[in-house]
Scaffold this motif. Structure first.
Motif, PDB file in Angstrom:
ATOM      1  N   VAL A 143     -11.840 -37.614 -79.426  1.00  0.00           N
ATOM      2  CA  VAL A 143     -10.450 -38.033 -79.662  1.00  0.00           C
ATOM      3  C   VAL A 143      -9.919 -37.402 -80.950  1.00  0.00           C
ATOM      4  O   VAL A 143      -8.790 -36.915 -80.995  1.00  0.00           O
ATOM      5  CB  VAL A 143     -10.336 -39.575 -79.703  1.00  0.00           C
ATOM      6  CG1 VAL A 143      -8.991 -40.017 -80.243  1.00  0.00           C
ATOM      7  CG2 VAL A 143     -10.583 -40.158 -78.319  1.00  0.00           C
ATOM      8  N   LEU A 144     -10.740 -37.386 -82.005  1.00  0.00           N
ATOM      9  CA  LEU A 144     -10.316 -36.760 -83.266  1.00  0.00           C
ATOM     10  C   LEU A 144     -10.023 -35.271 -83.068  1.00  0.00           C
ATOM     11  O   LEU A 144      -9.045 -34.747 -83.610  1.00  0.00           O
ATOM     12  CB  LEU A 144     -11.386 -36.950 -84.348  1.00  0.00           C
ATOM     13  CG  LEU A 144     -11.485 -38.332 -84.966  1.00  0.00           C
ATOM     14  CD1 LEU A 144     -12.711 -38.418 -85.881  1.00  0.00           C
ATOM     15  CD2 LEU A 144     -10.224 -38.681 -85.732  1.00  0.00           C
ATOM     16  N   LEU A 145     -10.867 -34.598 -82.303  1.00  0.00           N
ATOM     17  CA  LEU A 145     -10.660 -33.170 -82.063  1.00  0.00           C
ATOM     18  C   LEU A 145      -9.412 -32.923 -81.222  1.00  0.00           C
ATOM     19  O   LEU A 145      -8.651 -31.982 -81.502  1.00  0.00           O
ATOM     20  CB  LEU A 145     -11.888 -32.559 -81.391  1.00  0.00           C
ATOM     21  CG  LEU A 145     -13.145 -32.483 -82.251  1.00  0.00           C
ATOM     22  CD1 LEU A 145     -14.320 -31.949 -81.433  1.00  0.00           C
ATOM     23  CD2 LEU A 145     -12.939 -31.645 -83.493  1.00  0.00           C
ATOM     24  N   ILE A 146      -9.184 -33.757 -80.230  1.00  0.00           N
ATOM     25  CA  ILE A 146      -7.982 -33.614 -79.396  1.00  0.00           C
ATOM     26  C   ILE A 146      -6.732 -33.798 -80.254  1.00  0.00           C
ATOM     27  O   ILE A 146      -5.756 -33.054 -80.130  1.00  0.00           O
ATOM     28  CB  ILE A 146      -7.986 -34.618 -78.219  1.00  0.00           C
ATOM     29  CG1 ILE A 146      -9.130 -34.320 -77.258  1.00  0.00           C
ATOM     30  CG2 ILE A 146      -6.646 -34.637 -77.499  1.00  0.00           C
ATOM     31  CD1 ILE A 146      -9.047 -32.992 -76.545  1.00  0.00           C
ATOM     32  N   LYS A 147      -6.778 -34.764 -81.150  1.00  0.00           N
ATOM     33  CA  LYS A 147      -5.643 -35.001 -82.054  1.00  0.00           C
ATOM     34  C   LYS A 147      -5.375 -33.756 -82.906  1.00  0.00           C
ATOM     35  O   LYS A 147      -4.228 -33.348 -83.082  1.00  0.00           O
ATOM     36  CB  LYS A 147      -5.938 -36.203 -82.946  1.00  0.00           C
ATOM     37  CG  LYS A 147      -4.856 -36.542 -83.933  1.00  0.00           C
ATOM     38  CD  LYS A 147      -5.250 -37.730 -84.792  1.00  0.00           C
ATOM     39  CE  LYS A 147      -4.237 -37.979 -85.883  1.00  0.00           C
ATOM     40  NZ  LYS A 147      -4.637 -39.081 -86.764  1.00  0.00           N
ATOM     41  N   GLN A 148      -6.428 -33.132 -83.411  1.00  0.00           N
ATOM     42  CA  GLN A 148      -6.272 -31.926 -84.223  1.00  0.00           C
ATOM     43  C   GLN A 148      -5.769 -30.756 -83.382  1.00  0.00           C
ATOM     44  O   GLN A 148      -4.979 -29.939 -83.849  1.00  0.00           O
ATOM     45  CB  GLN A 148      -7.580 -31.565 -84.917  1.00  0.00           C
ATOM     46  CG  GLN A 148      -7.943 -32.498 -86.040  1.00  0.00           C
ATOM     47  CD  GLN A 148      -6.803 -32.652 -87.028  1.00  0.00           C
ATOM     48  OE1 GLN A 148      -6.286 -31.681 -87.573  1.00  0.00           O
ATOM     49  NE2 GLN A 148      -6.398 -33.887 -87.276  1.00  0.00           N
ATOM     50  N   GLU A 149      -6.213 -30.684 -82.135  1.00  0.00           N
ATOM     51  CA  GLU A 149      -5.735 -29.637 -81.240  1.00  0.00           C
ATOM     52  C   GLU A 149      -4.227 -29.769 -81.031  1.00  0.00           C
ATOM     53  O   GLU A 149      -3.490 -28.777 -81.093  1.00  0.00           O
ATOM     54  CB  GLU A 149      -6.451 -29.721 -79.896  1.00  0.00           C
ATOM     55  CG  GLU A 149      -5.959 -28.699 -78.889  1.00  0.00           C
ATOM     56  CD  GLU A 149      -6.548 -28.909 -77.514  1.00  0.00           C
ATOM     57  OE1 GLU A 149      -6.844 -27.894 -76.863  1.00  0.00           O
ATOM     58  OE2 GLU A 149      -6.688 -30.070 -77.078  1.00  0.00           O
ATOM     59  N   GLN A 150      -3.769 -30.990 -80.803  1.00  0.00           N
ATOM     60  CA  GLN A 150      -2.340 -31.221 -80.597  1.00  0.00           C
ATOM     61  C   GLN A 150      -1.541 -30.841 -81.837  1.00  0.00           C
ATOM     62  O   GLN A 150      -0.477 -30.228 -81.743  1.00  0.00           O
ATOM     63  CB  GLN A 150      -2.087 -32.679 -80.210  1.00  0.00           C
ATOM     64  CG  GLN A 150      -2.633 -33.024 -78.843  1.00  0.00           C
ATOM     65  CD  GLN A 150      -2.663 -34.519 -78.566  1.00  0.00           C
ATOM     66  OE1 GLN A 150      -2.550 -35.345 -79.466  1.00  0.00           O
ATOM     67  NE2 GLN A 150      -2.839 -34.869 -77.298  1.00  0.00           N
ATOM     68  N   GLN A 151      -2.062 -31.182 -83.012  1.00  0.00           N
ATOM     69  CA  GLN A 151      -1.390 -30.829 -84.259  1.00  0.00           C
ATOM     70  C   GLN A 151      -1.368 -29.318 -84.449  1.00  0.00           C
ATOM     71  O   GLN A 151      -0.362 -28.746 -84.864  1.00  0.00           O
ATOM     72  CB  GLN A 151      -2.065 -31.509 -85.455  1.00  0.00           C
ATOM     73  CG  GLN A 151      -1.353 -31.272 -86.772  1.00  0.00           C
ATOM     74  CD  GLN A 151       0.072 -31.786 -86.785  1.00  0.00           C
ATOM     75  OE1 GLN A 151       0.328 -32.929 -86.437  1.00  0.00           O
ATOM     76  NE2 GLN A 151       1.010 -30.939 -87.168  1.00  0.00           N
ATOM     77  N   ALA A 152      -2.469 -28.649 -84.124  1.00  0.00           N
ATOM     78  CA  ALA A 152      -2.535 -27.191 -84.263  1.00  0.00           C
ATOM     79  C   ALA A 152      -1.542 -26.520 -83.313  1.00  0.00           C
ATOM     80  O   ALA A 152      -0.887 -25.537 -83.689  1.00  0.00           O
ATOM     81  CB  ALA A 152      -3.962 -26.697 -83.991  1.00  0.00           C
ATOM     82  N   GLU A 153      -1.406 -27.051 -82.108  1.00  0.00           N
ATOM     83  CA  GLU A 153      -0.436 -26.498 -81.160  1.00  0.00           C
ATOM     84  C   GLU A 153       0.988 -26.662 -81.684  1.00  0.00           C
ATOM     85  O   GLU A 153       1.813 -25.750 -81.565  1.00  0.00           O
ATOM     86  CB  GLU A 153      -0.596 -27.154 -79.793  1.00  0.00           C
ATOM     87  CG  GLU A 153      -1.845 -26.701 -79.063  1.00  0.00           C
ATOM     88  CD  GLU A 153      -2.129 -27.479 -77.787  1.00  0.00           C
ATOM     89  OE1 GLU A 153      -1.470 -28.512 -77.525  1.00  0.00           O
ATOM     90  OE2 GLU A 153      -3.028 -27.048 -77.041  1.00  0.00           O
TER      91      GLU A 153
END
Length: 134
Positions: A84-94
């Motif tokens: 979940v933490l990584l998905i959150k960072q992926e969304q922010q990076a996008e």
């Protein structure tokens, strides 16, 4: 094993920053020698590289600490929380990529305008409102 100055050079982080991460217990494999100096093995270097990567993404230290703790906690529940933490960072990076593209597009528009002015195809305006909206 590397001393802190050597680790600093290897991961391209200031010594003070590494000390700060160490004080926050963010480097689980950190060891100390008989003189109580911090010593960094390959695993500690990997932790530092990971912390640096997440900081470059803009991830808050609290979330990085949480991720590190979860990495050391066995079980599916911790794996799912890390995910979940990584998905959150992926969304922010996008989102960051989208914003960077908008900024690049605007910069290219302004460069094109300046080129037109340089070539004499447009008049230069001292008005910021007109310059930015041309």
């Amino acid at each position: 094993m590397l001393k802190i100055s050597e680790a600093s050079k290897k991961v391209d982080l200031p010594v003070a920053t590494i000390r700060y991460y160490a004080e926050l217990n963010m480097i689980p494999s950190l060891k100390r020698n008989i003189d109580n100096q911090r010593m960094f093995d390959d695993e500690a270097i990997c932790w530092l590289k990971g912390i640096k990567f997440f900081r470059e993404l803009g991830m808050p230290l609290s979330e990085i600490r949480e991720y590190i703790v979860l990495c050391q906690t066995p079980g599916k529940a911790s794996l799912l929380k890390r995910h979940v933490l990584l998905i959150k960072q992926e969304q922010q990076a996008e989102l960051n990529v989208i914003n960077a593209q908008k900024n690049l597009d605007e910069l290219n528009r302004r460069i094109k305008l300046e080129n037109s002015i340089i070539k004499g195809h447009k008049r230069d305006s001292l008005s910021a409102a007109r310059r930015f909206n041309q």
